[in-house]
Design an enzyme around this catalytic site. Structure first.
Site, mmCIF file in Angstrom:
data_model
loop_
_atom_site.group_PDB
_atom_site.id
_atom_site.type_symbol
_atom_site.label_atom_id
_atom_site.label_comp_id
_atom_site.label_asym_id
_atom_site.label_seq_id
_atom_site.Cartn_x
_atom_site.Cartn_y
_atom_site.Cartn_z
ATOM 1 N N GLU A 109 -59.312 50.496 -5.530
ATOM 2 C CA GLU A 109 -58.696 51.669 -6.174
ATOM 3 C C GLU A 109 -59.431 52.006 -7.483
ATOM 4 O O GLU A 109 -59.576 53.088 -7.925
ATOM 5 C CB GLU A 109 -57.229 51.405 -6.569
ATOM 6 C CG GLU A 109 -56.380 52.420 -7.016
ATOM 7 C CD GLU A 109 -56.341 52.815 -8.445
ATOM 8 O OE1 GLU A 109 -56.188 53.848 -8.720
ATOM 9 O OE2 GLU A 109 -56.903 51.920 -9.146
ATOM 10 N N ASP A 164 -57.845 44.936 -6.594
ATOM 11 C CA ASP A 164 -59.044 44.933 -7.526
ATOM 12 C C ASP A 164 -58.664 45.343 -8.913
ATOM 13 O O ASP A 164 -57.695 46.006 -9.003
ATOM 14 C CB ASP A 164 -59.940 45.955 -6.969
ATOM 15 C CG ASP A 164 -59.424 47.373 -6.659
ATOM 16 O OD1 ASP A 164 -58.625 47.481 -6.419
ATOM 17 O OD2 ASP A 164 -60.470 48.112 -6.983
#
Length: 378
Positions: free
Chosen positions: A136, A71
């Site tokens: 994250e 991500d």
């Protein structure tokens, strides 16, 4: 294709997927297909809306895990970018795109290093694993922490973990993060009595009440740090009060603050000392705490020595060990007993408009990762 051609191709493939947190945009599926072809057993672990990948090759210890995230943070104003953030572009020796530095290039370098290591040592010792999340850059609730819980429940232990976060400052490998400070956040709501500013005897101004206590918190020396960590810091990030009117004393004052703390203190000690200061000032308050991560440290040992030696072999640099910067998912892995390091590209452009990474350093990163594999899993 050469190492340089492959790592650039893989980085482009990943950057071209608009995986704005918590979206993965197919990155993990693409990666799993590559890893399965190398003999990895791949598990897709979805928690809530978050995709995670655990892949392992080998059944024996020791286990070296590559950890990272697919991500990326939002792009911000697209018009401010020199080129489409999800159409990777090379200009003046730099690879541009969201995730180029944080941290899709690291994942690409991981993959090429593992491909070449396995080609040279198909019967390598120990095991190799991948722990990849799409959570994250978000709240970090359904990502690495949940995968680690799954592994712990079945007693699957990581011995060494290499996190591909962009640790470097000026050139790849100049800095290794061998630990991180803890992060403890607080939301303080100080209660007052709202009223007209012209009648101070009828009001209790929570801003005035909170100010002396906040001043003491700011001036407090929480510890002196140690050889690995700087002194613990206290920072106020937001103060909110007032109705918007100039003639109304507010009824409450909200203060948002954060501690970045060393191994000299525990989160409980910080909470107790903070509350003692607030109580000493006679405040009527509510205080909500959020512990984002405990501090962790990986001292000199097999993983640190392998990384330092690999960097010197590939670049000639003497890496500096550091615990500076924000939190990373290493905070979820270290408590299991694993040695954890962060080693990745230069971090100067992360989260910025026109995020980029030097193309020539991608090949160096591959070589560093492969040297670490050679040293730890001969």
């Amino acid at each position: 294709m050469s190492q340089q051609e492959r790592v650039l191709s893989y980085a482009r493939e990943l950057i071209g997927r608009a995986s704005v947190t918590p979206e993965d945009a197919g990155c993990q599926q693409w990666l799993a297909e590559k890893l399965a072809a190398l003999g990895f057993q791949c598990e897709h672990l979805r928690f809530g809306e978050v995709d995670n990948l655990w892949a392992r090759r080998g059944e024996q210890g020791p286990l070296l895990a590559f950890a990272g995230h697919t991500d990326v943070v939002p792009t911000g104003d697209l018009k401010a970018w020199s080129s489409d953030p999800f159409v990777p572009e090379i200009r003046d020796g730099l690879l541009y795109g969201r995730g180029a530095a944080d941290m899709k290039s690291s994942i690409a370098a991981f993959l090429v290093a593992v491909e070449d290591f396995i080609a040279e040592r198909p019967e390598h010792s120990g095991s190799i694993a991948w722990l990849i999340t799409a959570d994250e850059e978000g709240p970090s609730i359904n990502g690495t922490v949940k995968v680690v819980e799954t592994l712990e429940a079945r007693n699957e232990k990581i011995d060494w973990c290499l996190v591909g976060e962009p640790s470097s400052t000026d050139a790849v490998g100049d800095v290794i993060k061998n630990g991180r400070r803890g992060s403890l956040g607080g939301v303080l709501v100080v209660q007052g009595v709202q009223g007209h500013v012209a009648y101070p005897h009828l009001v209790k101004n929570p801003i005035h009440l909170a100010a002396p206590a906040l001043a003491e918190l700011v001036a407090q020396q929480w510890d002196e740090g140690n050889e690995f960590f700087p002194a613990t810091s206290f920072q106020i990030s937001n103060i909110n009060a007032g109705t918007g009117a100039t003639n109304v004393v507010p009824g409450i004052c909200e203060v948002v603050f954060n501690f970045r703390f060393s191994t000299e203190l525990t989160a409980d000690e910080l909470k107790q000392r903070t509350q003692a200061i607030l109580d000493r000032h006679g405040l009527e308050y509510r205080l909500t705490w959020t512990l984002s991560g405990e501090p962790f440290l990986t001292p000199r040992g097999a993983l640190v020595d392998a990384a330092v030696a690999a960097i010197h072999t590939v670049t000639g640099r003497e890496a500096t060990l550091s615990t500076s910067g924000g939190t990373s998912d290493g905070r979820f892995i270290a408590p299991t007993g694993a040695q954890v390091l962060e080693l990745g590209p230069v971090n100067a452009s992360i989260h910025k408009i026109d995020e980029c990474t030097p193309v020539n350093e991608l090949g160096q990163l591959v070589a560093i990762y492969q040297h670490i594999l050679d040293r730890l899993l001969p």
